[in-house]
Scaffold this active site. Structure first.
Site, short mmCIF file in Angstrom:
data_model
loop_
_atom_site.label_atom_id
_atom_site.label_comp_id
_atom_site.label_asym_id
_atom_site.label_seq_id
_atom_site.Cartn_x
_atom_site.Cartn_y
_atom_site.Cartn_z
N HIS A 66 9.41 0.58 -24.04
CA HIS A 66 10.26 0.55 -22.86
C HIS A 66 9.45 0.39 -21.58
O HIS A 66 10.03 0.08 -20.52
CB HIS A 66 11.06 1.86 -22.80
CG HIS A 66 12.55 1.68 -22.66
ND1 HIS A 66 13.20 0.46 -22.81
CD2 HIS A 66 13.54 2.57 -22.39
CE1 HIS A 66 14.50 0.64 -22.65
NE2 HIS A 66 14.73 1.90 -22.39
N ASN A 113 20.38 -0.69 -19.95
CA ASN A 113 20.92 0.17 -18.89
C ASN A 113 20.12 0.08 -17.59
O ASN A 113 20.67 0.33 -16.51
CB ASN A 113 20.97 1.62 -19.38
CG ASN A 113 22.07 1.83 -20.41
OD1 ASN A 113 23.10 1.17 -20.38
ND2 ASN A 113 21.84 2.73 -21.35
N TYR A 124 5.33 8.63 -21.68
CA TYR A 124 6.01 7.36 -21.92
C TYR A 124 5.10 6.14 -21.69
O TYR A 124 5.54 5.01 -21.91
CB TYR A 124 7.22 7.23 -20.99
CG TYR A 124 8.25 8.32 -21.15
CD1 TYR A 124 9.17 8.30 -22.19
CD2 TYR A 124 8.31 9.38 -20.24
CE1 TYR A 124 10.13 9.29 -22.33
CE2 TYR A 124 9.26 10.39 -20.38
CZ TYR A 124 10.15 10.34 -21.43
OH TYR A 124 11.10 11.33 -21.57
N ASN A 141 17.05 4.25 -16.83
CA ASN A 141 18.48 3.95 -16.70
C ASN A 141 19.01 4.05 -15.28
O ASN A 141 20.14 3.65 -15.01
CB ASN A 141 19.30 4.89 -17.60
CG ASN A 141 19.07 4.61 -19.07
OD1 ASN A 141 18.41 3.64 -19.45
ND2 ASN A 141 19.62 5.46 -19.92
N ASP A 170 11.45 -4.92 -20.90
CA ASP A 170 11.39 -5.16 -22.34
C ASP A 170 12.70 -5.75 -22.83
O ASP A 170 13.78 -5.34 -22.40
CB ASP A 170 11.09 -3.85 -23.08
CG ASP A 170 12.09 -2.75 -22.76
OD1 ASP A 170 12.27 -2.42 -21.56
OD2 ASP A 170 12.73 -2.21 -23.69
#
Length: 206
Positions: free
Chosen positions: A19, A116, A14, A70, A95
């Protein structure tokens, strides 16, 4: 003491996702201001250090929750309670798809606007924390949002991404001094971006 949290997802898979621009920004702040080594704390990775201001250094903890995006509130809430920090001394970098790529806005309080990670933090500490919103643009269709935020920045986007996170770090004395409006203006002066529609994404080929 200032708590600076960056939102993102843990792991190399990631690392360059849209994100994760919150992680990129706080990592650059830690590097620019010579924070101590990264340590595992509060369900996250943390750096301790100080940011110089005209009134003297401001002690700060930089936190990257490792609970996945989240559930970021679990880590942030734990750190806030440990240090007995008020929400007004919490800054969260994340973001923002409703800002055009490269744009930057500060705000305090408000709703989660579908984010979230922000919703998770609000559930733990209330809404009255400071938000550093890093524009990544909107894919143009709500059904495409998840794929958009979990995709990597294109190579063509790297110059503005790097300029934006560097500006966030260079202007950090204003953030540490609590001068959010001046901080926003200085970040945008150092890393200017066009006032484009957020749905007009920077296009590039990997």
């Amino acid at each position: 003491m200032l708590l600076i949290a960056g939102l993102g997802n843990p792991g190399q898979a990631y690392a360059r996702n849209r994100h994760n621009i919150g992680f990129l920004a706080v990592d650059e702040i830690a590097r620019r201001w010579g924070f101590g080594p990264e340590r595992s704390r509060f369900k996250g990775l943390a750096y301790e250090g100080g940011i110089d201001t005209p009134e003297g250094p401001v002690r700060a903890l930089i936190l990257k929750p490792q609970t996945f995006y989240n559930e970021s509130g679990r880590a942030v809430g734990e750190a806030l309670k440990f240090f007995k920090i008020e929400p007004s001394s919490l800054v969260v970098f994340y973001d923002e798809i409703d800002l055009a790529p490269g744009r930057f806005r500060m705000k305090t309080g408000g709703g989660a606007a579908g984010n979230n990670g922000v919703r998770s933090i609000t559930a733990q500490v209330g809404p009255d924390f400071r938000r550093a919103r890093l524009g990544t643009g909107h894919p143009g269709d709500k059904d495409l949002v998840q794929g958009h935020v979990l995709s990597d920045f294109h190579k063509a986007e790297q110059p503005w991404v790097e300029a934006l996170v560097r500006a966030c770090a260079d202007a950090a004395p204003l953030l540490a001094a609590g001068e959010d409006e001046r901080y926003q203006a200085e970040v945008m002066r150092l890393a200017p971006a066009e006032k484009a529609d957020p749905k007009q994404l920077a296009r590039g080929k990997d």
